[in-house]
Write an enzyme that holds these catalytic residues in place. Structure first.
Site, PDB file in Angstrom:
ATOM      1  N   ARG A   1     -34.050 -24.851  -7.564  1.00  0.00           N
ATOM      2  CA  ARG A   1     -34.474 -25.245  -6.303  1.00  0.00           C
ATOM      3  C   ARG A   1     -35.943 -25.356  -5.604  1.00  0.00           C
ATOM      4  O   ARG A   1     -35.838 -24.521  -4.942  1.00  0.00           O
ATOM      5  CB  ARG A   1     -33.503 -25.097  -5.319  1.00  0.00           C
ATOM      6  CG  ARG A   1     -33.183 -24.791  -3.863  1.00  0.00           C
ATOM      7  CD  ARG A   1     -32.454 -26.363  -3.749  1.00  0.00           C
ATOM      8  NE  ARG A   1     -32.555 -27.161  -2.539  1.00  0.00           N
ATOM      9  CZ  ARG A   1     -32.299 -28.345  -2.436  1.00  0.00           C
ATOM     10  NH1 ARG A   1     -32.200 -29.469  -2.598  1.00  0.00           N
ATOM     11  NH2 ARG A   1     -31.602 -28.296  -0.462  1.00  0.00           N
TER      12      ARG A   1
ATOM     13  N   SER B   1       0.620  -1.112  -0.230  1.00  0.00           N
ATOM     14  CA  SER B   1      -0.026   0.368   0.397  1.00  0.00           C
ATOM     15  C   SER B   1       1.081   0.981  -0.216  1.00  0.00           C
ATOM     16  O   SER B   1       0.177   2.413  -0.758  1.00  0.00           O
ATOM     17  CB  SER B   1      -0.863  -0.172   1.023  1.00  0.00           C
ATOM     18  OG  SER B   1      -2.094  -0.243   0.520  1.00  0.00           O
TER      19      SER B   1
ATOM     20  N   GLU C   1      -4.348  -3.424  -7.274  1.00  0.00           N
ATOM     21  CA  GLU C   1      -4.731  -2.574  -8.116  1.00  0.00           C
ATOM     22  C   GLU C   1      -5.514  -1.375  -6.289  1.00  0.00           C
ATOM     23  O   GLU C   1      -6.677  -0.300  -7.042  1.00  0.00           O
ATOM     24  CB  GLU C   1      -5.744  -2.367  -8.706  1.00  0.00           C
ATOM     25  CG  GLU C   1      -4.847  -3.116  -9.979  1.00  0.00           C
ATOM     26  CD  GLU C   1      -5.148  -2.616 -10.980  1.00  0.00           C
ATOM     27  OE1 GLU C   1      -5.986  -2.208 -11.603  1.00  0.00           O
ATOM     28  OE2 GLU C   1      -4.859  -3.653 -12.156  1.00  0.00           O
TER      29      GLU C   1
ATOM     30  N   ILE D   1       3.645 -10.028  -9.483  1.00  0.00           N
ATOM     31  CA  ILE D   1       3.298  -9.486 -10.279  1.00  0.00           C
ATOM     32  C   ILE D   1       2.386 -10.477 -11.292  1.00  0.00           C
ATOM     33  O   ILE D   1       2.936 -11.236 -11.791  1.00  0.00           O
ATOM     34  CB  ILE D   1       4.908  -9.336 -11.082  1.00  0.00           C
ATOM     35  CG1 ILE D   1       5.742  -8.185 -10.099  1.00  0.00           C
ATOM     36  CG2 ILE D   1       4.607  -8.376 -12.609  1.00  0.00           C
ATOM     37  CD1 ILE D   1       5.055  -7.054  -9.597  1.00  0.00           C
TER      38      ILE D   1
HETATM   39  N1  COS Z   1      -2.330  11.364 -10.176  1.00  0.00           N
HETATM   40  C1  COS Z   1      -1.045  12.162 -10.923  1.00  0.00           C
HETATM   41  N2  COS Z   1      -0.124  12.289  -9.661  1.00  0.00           N
HETATM   42  C2  COS Z   1      -0.672  11.887  -8.316  1.00  0.00           C
HETATM   43  C3  COS Z   1      -1.652  10.873  -8.674  1.00  0.00           C
HETATM   44  C4  COS Z   1      -2.284  10.661  -9.136  1.00  0.00           C
HETATM   45  N3  COS Z   1      -4.349  10.531  -9.702  1.00  0.00           N
HETATM   46  N4  COS Z   1      -2.273  10.267  -6.925  1.00  0.00           N
HETATM   47  C5  COS Z   1      -0.930  11.530  -6.609  1.00  0.00           C
HETATM   48  N5  COS Z   1      -0.077  11.541  -6.944  1.00  0.00           N
HETATM   49  C6  COS Z   1       1.485  12.554  -6.794  1.00  0.00           C
HETATM   50  C7  COS Z   1       0.752  13.107  -6.438  1.00  0.00           C
HETATM   51  O1  COS Z   1       0.297  14.488  -6.944  1.00  0.00           O
HETATM   52  C8  COS Z   1       2.202  14.211  -5.821  1.00  0.00           C
HETATM   53  O2  COS Z   1       2.748  14.770  -6.163  1.00  0.00           O
HETATM   54  P1  COS Z   1       3.469  15.534  -5.609  1.00  0.00           P
HETATM   55  O3  COS Z   1       4.926  15.666  -5.566  1.00  0.00           O
HETATM   56  O4  COS Z   1       4.160  16.558  -6.915  1.00  0.00           O
HETATM   57  O5  COS Z   1       2.460  16.814  -5.021  1.00  0.00           O
HETATM   58  C9  COS Z   1       2.878  12.388  -5.618  1.00  0.00           C
HETATM   59  O6  COS Z   1       1.676  11.483  -5.707  1.00  0.00           O
HETATM   60  C10 COS Z   1       2.769  11.341  -4.306  1.00  0.00           C
HETATM   61  O7  COS Z   1       1.391  11.297  -4.224  1.00  0.00           O
HETATM   62  P2  COS Z   1       1.112  11.120  -2.727  1.00  0.00           P
HETATM   63  O8  COS Z   1       1.781  12.711  -1.651  1.00  0.00           O
HETATM   64  O9  COS Z   1      -0.426  10.947  -2.322  1.00  0.00           O
HETATM   65  O10 COS Z   1       1.371   9.710  -2.405  1.00  0.00           O
HETATM   66  P3  COS Z   1       2.014   8.770  -1.068  1.00  0.00           P
HETATM   67  O11 COS Z   1       3.203   8.240  -0.379  1.00  0.00           O
HETATM   68  O12 COS Z   1       1.463   9.349   0.500  1.00  0.00           O
HETATM   69  O13 COS Z   1       0.694   7.837  -1.714  1.00  0.00           O
HETATM   70  C11 COS Z   1      -0.990   5.957  -1.458  1.00  0.00           C
HETATM   71  C12 COS Z   1      -0.254   8.275  -2.139  1.00  0.00           C
HETATM   72  C13 COS Z   1      -1.402   5.853  -0.965  1.00  0.00           C
HETATM   73  C14 COS Z   1      -2.665   7.146  -3.206  1.00  0.00           C
HETATM   74  C15 COS Z   1      -0.806   5.662  -2.976  1.00  0.00           C
HETATM   75  O14 COS Z   1       0.493   4.639  -2.464  1.00  0.00           O
HETATM   76  C16 COS Z   1      -0.806   4.166  -3.405  1.00  0.00           C
HETATM   77  O15 COS Z   1      -1.743   4.613  -4.524  1.00  0.00           O
HETATM   78  N6  COS Z   1      -0.809   3.271  -3.442  1.00  0.00           N
HETATM   79  C17 COS Z   1      -1.465   2.033  -3.349  1.00  0.00           C
HETATM   80  C18 COS Z   1      -0.694   1.317  -4.465  1.00  0.00           C
HETATM   81  C19 COS Z   1      -1.579   0.488  -5.332  1.00  0.00           C
HETATM   82  O16 COS Z   1      -2.391   0.099  -5.457  1.00  0.00           O
HETATM   83  N7  COS Z   1      -0.418  -0.730  -5.010  1.00  0.00           N
HETATM   84  C20 COS Z   1      -1.280  -1.883  -6.300  1.00  0.00           C
HETATM   85  C21 COS Z   1      -0.255  -2.640  -6.694  1.00  0.00           C
HETATM   86  S1  COS Z   1      -0.595  -2.327  -8.416  1.00  0.00           S
HETATM   87  S2  COS Z   1      -1.451  -3.977  -9.189  1.00  0.00           S
END
Ligand code: COS
Length: 386
Positions: free
Chosen positions: A269, A131, A364, A156
């Protein structure tokens, strides 16, 4: 956005027919053999299913998001393993290249993904970063005209079949968060790239995941997605915005299937001298499932249309994924319940679907991650408006 209603109707109905006639009858075989039969893969290629979302200029069908979700409602009615096999080429394995890749990268890889010549995989998750994706440790160090990648990616999807891997790696070790991360395209067969053994999973037999291990893997700098360091995390987030909407649509399709199989069962059923469908406690479960399913379908379509209109749908995609996948879990549970003892027996497809759809609430981005994204976006928007 629907570009040509008549053409789409033909495409959706031919995919629906394929699902009914070619996929559903082979589900049991897929579960038993843990593989998608080669002749089914060939039919998927002939139907263009590997390149649904890839633009026509690169050999795909270039469907819009609204068209994609309508197709996914159909594909979702069959075992999720079939969709998984074509899912990465249409989604997380190709979209990063499509959204942020250079023209040379798009030309080199997208046509091969569209034709199904090989599969692709999206390498974000690691043993210590799920996450909290921005904490990933895989490193990419510039060395002359190359980058040298070291690290391990986990769970993956399609790794065992992939010809290319979209890999998120840290190019700036001084930056701990997302802005130190870059995205690369790594080809299978590159020295130092190996796969772990396929994971033994709860469900979705026929869909394969494994570790991808990078041991001094040398990748040309030309394979840095978009040619720009430090933007790989944003690419990954944009990929997931779209992927989450797709998983929401998939949840709708799977729920439709489970509910229609269960409705048929409840009508056939008999207990206490009448079909169990006549009992109001059964009807309550059927009706709640139908209403929630309809709500999820409407959400998915609304979010898809907004994305086609060019809106940022980060919030809507997370709302749709959260609601639709949780709905799917509730529907699966009620459908097992309505089946009674038969619902626990693998002869009935509901036993398999119950296990298969459990993943929707996890991959995801878990439901909890979707809640965090939604709330954070709400707070940011309120602050910006103040
Ligand atoms: N589109 C474009 N940019 C995005 C974005 C989006 N949907 N979401 C975040 N960003 C950008 C932010 O704007 C931020 O940019 P700046 O540094 O310029 O401000 C940067 O990315 C970092 O974002 P944020 O601070 O929100 O990052 P976090 O570390 O707090 O994490 C979450 C955000 C928790 C939402 C992210 O780590 C996440 O989605 N985790 C789950 C991962 C996942 O889905 N894994 C599944 C496996 S892949 S199948």
């Amino acid at each position: 956005m629907i570009r040509d209603a008549e053409m789409l109707e033909m495409l959706v109905s031919s995919i629906g027919k394929f699902v009914d006639e070619a996929l559903i009858p082979r589900e049991h075989e897929v579960a038993e053999t843990d593989a998608i039969p080669a002749d089914v893969v060939a039919q998927m290629r002939d139907l263009g299913l590997f390149g649904l979302t890839i633009p026509e200029d690169y050999g795909g069908l270039g469907v819009t998001m609204e068209e994609e979700v309508l197709i996914t409602f159909e594909l979702g009615r069959a075992s999720p393993a079939f969709r998984s096999y074509i899912g990465t080429n249409n989604g997380i394995g190709s979209i990063g290249i499509l959204l942020d890749g250079t023209e040379a990268q798009k030309t080199a890889y997208l046509p091969k993904l569209a034709s199904g010549e090989f599969l692709s995989a999206f390498c974000l998750t690691e043993p210590d970063s799920g996450s909290d994706a921005a904490s990933l440790k895989t490193s990419a160090v510039r060395d002359g005209d190359d980058y040298v990648i070291n690290g391990t990616k986990r769970y993956i999807t399609n790794a065992p079949h992939a010809g290319i891997f979209s890999v998120m790696a840290r190019t700036d070790p001084a930056v701990k968060g997302g802005s130190g991360i870059s995205a690369f395209i790594v080809e299978r067969g590159t020295p130092g790239l190996t796969l772990g053994k396929p994971d033994a999973k709860m469900g979705q037999k026929g869909a394969h995941t494994s570790d991808v291990i990078f041991d001094d893997v040398r990748v040309p700098a030309a394979n840095l997605i978009g040619g720009k360091e430090g933007v790989g995390f944003k690419t990954a987030m944009k990929v997931l915005d779209k992927g989450r909407l797709h998983i929401a649509a998939l949840s709708v399709g799977a729920s439709e299937r489970m509910l229609s199989d269960t409705l048929r069962y409840a009508i056939e059923r008999k207990q206490f001298g009448q079909p169990i469908a006549e009992f109001q406690l059964i009807q309550a479960m059927l009706a709640d499932s139908k209403a929630e399913l309809y709500a999820a379908r409407c959400m998915v379509l609304d979010a898809a249309r907004k994305r086609d209109d060019g809106a940022n749908v980060s919030t809507e995609a997370s709302c749709a994924k959260l609601f639709a996948t949780e709905m799917c879990g509730r529907v699966a549970d009620r459908c097992v319940q309505i089946h009674g003892g038969a619902g626990y027996i693998s002869e009935y497809s509901i036993e398999r679907f119950y296990r298969d759809v459990r993943l929707f609430r996890i991959y995801e981005g878990t439901s909890q991650i979707q809640q965090i994204i939604i709330a954070r976006n709400m707070i940011r928007e309120a602050r910006d408006a103040a």
